[in-house]
Design an enzyme around this catalytic site. Structure first.
Site, mmCIF file in Angstrom:
data_model
loop_
_atom_site.group_PDB
_atom_site.id
_atom_site.type_symbol
_atom_site.label_atom_id
_atom_site.label_comp_id
_atom_site.label_asym_id
_atom_site.label_seq_id
_atom_site.Cartn_x
_atom_site.Cartn_y
_atom_site.Cartn_z
ATOM 1 N N GLU A 72 29.424 35.967 31.321
ATOM 2 C CA GLU A 72 30.480 35.557 30.395
ATOM 3 C C GLU A 72 30.006 34.370 29.542
ATOM 4 O OE1 GLU A 72 35.138 33.995 30.873
ATOM 5 O OE2 GLU A 72 33.774 34.094 32.594
ATOM 6 N N LYS A 141 38.605 39.062 26.605
ATOM 7 C CA LYS A 141 39.122 38.809 27.942
ATOM 8 C C LYS A 141 40.653 38.856 27.921
ATOM 9 C CE LYS A 141 38.500 35.345 31.648
ATOM 10 N NZ LYS A 141 37.733 34.116 31.977
ATOM 11 N N CYS A 197 35.534 38.297 33.952
ATOM 12 C CA CYS A 197 35.816 37.298 34.984
ATOM 13 C C CYS A 197 37.214 37.383 35.598
ATOM 14 C CB CYS A 197 35.562 35.906 34.424
ATOM 15 S SG CYS A 197 35.370 34.655 35.737
#
Length: 701
Positions: A72, A141, A197
């Site tokens: 990330e 995300k 994540c």
């Protein structure tokens, strides 16, 4: 170039070209090489981070890796706080992406890199999917952590709040959003999904719906910092998601070089498949690392075909599933040999890990005991009748029967155990049968079946009755049938039930006589135990303390005896009838049985996996206490030969499996009961499977 298709989930076209020249490529057998990369970075140094990313990408290309996952925000660094809002940094990040795209033109892998990107006046934490000079898509995300040490909402906007569904980066127009599946229509058919994540830490990860929509590989770019115990939490999350979603999960997190102002980083990356960890990095490394695994996409597809709940869940979640866009691209397998680097268990019914093997044996043994005890109790039967040959199967069945009687608080004298010597019975097995029966304290007796067999052979005019050495199938089955006749009539006489002894391997090969002892009984605790596992069950019992030292010695002597039906008299020099010379090595045939019935693999893939498992005896670990004769290599010609014989026997003997007695399912490897794991027509033709074996070369060139 990539193309975005409609919203209705469509399975990828699966191209199964398997010319002999490509047999030795993992990409010809539904395997896909995946790598998770942890590059060493410098804080906010895009040039350095780009160079390390490209260096690792080149390594992956050399290794013929299909998909490479980077951490990330890997191009910018993750823990740079308000520097994320600096135009100078964001401009350099976009320039770096352009260089990755240009470099990818000459690379085989799909590259998935992390970077902060601007769109419509908002900043997103994104994953950029790049292949062959094109940006296939950009995934923002969804879930931004904003608790404890995390302050992502200070800088980023959630991917759940996008305004535009395309983005322009460094001259490239690409799809943008959280609703994309990336689908290869080339010779490496694969569908994957990307999340970032925190997305895996929420109750319903985005990848759950993506899997239902068809994603087979789930990818996570992470920058998870390390605290005590967090690595185990990641393993639990990724492993359970791969199991629940019936998928592979590739996870890559930030490592050396990240800012340690308030946090630390361990460079944790791992790859999972259906709950099994395939690979994991060594954490806290000083330099860049790559962890690679060959993911079995074919296994994932087979498990999804079998799991109705998976399909039902996709229907129930229909609206969420249908919203996914399909981004098509072409991933072509590299030419020539690409060796499989995935370890293959030589004994799929017998784990090589000693601790797991002990656990499996404990469970299998107790499943057998519980099953038989319940049957005795529910049928109001207090006596058991069993034939004891001095071989593996009857030994395990007798031990189980003794423990079942103990559990029911019935005397072991209620077990009527008979040795029934015939024309081929050896002195060793005859003596061991008696030693075992006496050691276990059962009611032991002997019935010599030779006179009755001689009479029956004479009655039907068999040449053996006239003194000729004709040892045909009739000669063998007269003895096998008489043993069963005696046992069932003894059961009538004693008011008991006949305990079966035949095992799963014999049933798979049809190496049992229809309606007789290794096929028919009142209840068979061995029916779903493979020959390779039953040997370890006996070892487990010998070492468990359930039996005394003298009995344990007898068990080990039985384990050292060559497997034989003992229906034909010993030949010149005392050579006995060998089962494995007739039906093949049980090590290979159990391998074939597992992958054909449990996973439905095509024969060429089974042969490819068997060759990888067995052609090099120094490769990988051996299970503890292997039976004599199994610590040897098998070359491709042998594997091919015994696989063809297995297929012929397996199909032509289905009628025997369609009439099996009751018995408990033992392992997830399955059973062949028509009421359990395996339902098949007795008239099925093996021709398609035998023809497919012809794609397997006879030898390595």
């Amino acid at each position: 170039m990539a193309g975005v298709t409609g919203s209705i989930p469509v399975a990828p076209t699966i191209a199964h070209h398997n010319p002999l020249s490509e047999f030795f490529s993992l990409y010809s057998h539904d395997f896909v090489r995946v790598a998770c990369c942890v590059p060493r970075t410098r804080v906010a140094d895009t040039g350095y981070n780009l160079a390390e990313t490209l260096r690792l990408a080149a390594e992956g290309d050399k290794a013929r890796t299909a998909v490479m996952v980077f951490p990330e925000l890997g191009l910018s660094s993750y823990a740079i706080e308000d520097l994320l809002l600096q135009d100078a940094l964001l401009d350099e990040v976009e320039a770096s992406i352009a260089k990755v795209v240009a470099a990818s033109n000459k690379l085989f892998p799909v590259l998935i890199v992390g970077a902060p990107l601007r769109l419509a006046g908002r900043l997103y934490n994104t994953a950029i999917v790049i292949h062959r000079g094109a940006i296939l898509g950009v995934v923002p995300k969804t879930y931004l952590p904003n608790y404890r040490e995390f302050y992502e909402k200070r800088h980023f906007v959630s991917g759940a709040n996008i305004i535009e569904n395309t983005i322009r980066i460094a001259g490239h127009e690409a799809p943008f959003g959280t609703d994309m599946l990336f689908r290869s229509t080339g010779s490496v058919p694969l569908t994957f999904h990307v999340e970032i994540c925190e997305d895996i830490w929420v109750p319903v990860p985005p990848s759950s719906h993506a899997a239902l929509a068809g994603a087979e590989l789930l990818v996570n770019l992470s920058a998870s910092n390390i605290t005590i115990g967090k690595a185990e939490a990641r393993r639990l999350l990724c492993g359970s998601q791969s199991a629940r979603a019936i998928a592979a999960y590739a996870y890559s997190a930030s490592g050396p070089g990240e800012s340690t102002t308030d946090l630390a980083w361990d460079g944790h990356a791992a790859i999972y498949e259906l709950g099994d960890q395939l690979a994991e990095t060594s954490r806290f490394e000083k330099d860049s690392t790559i962890v690679t695994a060959d993911v079995d996409i074919g296994r994932i597809r087979q498990e999804r075909l079998r799991n109705n709940g998976f399909a039902d869940c996709a229907m129930i979640e229909g609206d969420r599933v249908k919203r996914f866009r399909k981004v098509d691209f072409v991933l072509e397998a590299p030419r020539g040999k690409v060796a499989l680097e995935r370890p293959i268990e030589r004994f799929p019914y017998v784990p090589s890990d000693p601790a797991k093997l002990r656990d499996n044996c404990y469970e299998a043994y107790n499943i057998q005991i519980q099953g038989l005890a319940q049957r005795l109790m529910s049928s109001r039967t207090e006596k058991a009748i069993i034939g004891v040959s001095g071989g593996l199967d009857s030994t395990q069945a007798l031990i189980v029967t003794c423990r079942a009687m103990d559990q029911l608080k019935l005397p072991r004298k209620n077990i009527y155990a008979y040795t029934l010597p015939g024309f081929g019975t050896s002195d060793k097995t005859h003596k061991n049968a008696w030693r075992l029966m006496e050691a276990l304290g059962v009611t032991a007796a002997e019935i010599d079946i030779k006179p009755a067999a001689q009479q029956m052979l004479a009655d039907i005019g068999h040449p053996f009755a006239q003194g000729k050495k004709v040892y045909d199938v009739t000669f063998e089955n007269v003895q096998a049938g008489l043993r069963t006749d005696y046992l069932f009539r003894l059961a009538n006489q004693q008011g008991g039930m006949v305990v079966g002894t035949g095992d799963l391997s014999e049933l798979g090969l049809g190496w049992c006589t229809y309606g007789v002892g290794d096929h028919m009984s009142h209840y068979n605790p061995n029916g779903s135990v493979s020959k390779t596992l039953i040997q370890h069950l006996i070892r487990f019992v010998a070492a468990s303390g359930d039996v005394g030292k003298d009995t344990a010695e007898i068990l080990h002597d039985i384990l050292d005896t060559e497997i034989s039906p003992e229906l034909i008299p010993a030949g010149a020099g005392g050579a006995i009838q060998s089962t494995e010379q007739s039906v093949g090595p049980y090590a290979l045939q159990d391998f074939n049985l597992f992958y054909l019935t449990r996973l439905g693999f095509r024969p060429s893939k089974i042969a490819f996996m068997a060759w990888n498992a067995w052609h090099d005896i120094d490769k990988g670990a051996w299970p503890a206490n292997l039976p004599a004769g199994t610590r040897r290599a098998y070359e491709l010609g042998e594997i091919r030969h015994w696989l063809k014989l297995f297929l012929r026997r397996f199909f032509t003997n289905q009628f025997k499996r369609s009439a099996l007695p009751n018995g408990p399912k033992i392992s997830s490897g399955g059973s062949l009961s028509p009421r359990g794991d395996w339902r098949a027509p007795s008239d099925g033709s093996p021709d398609i499977w035998l023809a497919e074996v012809e794609t397997v070369p006879e030898k390595v060139k």
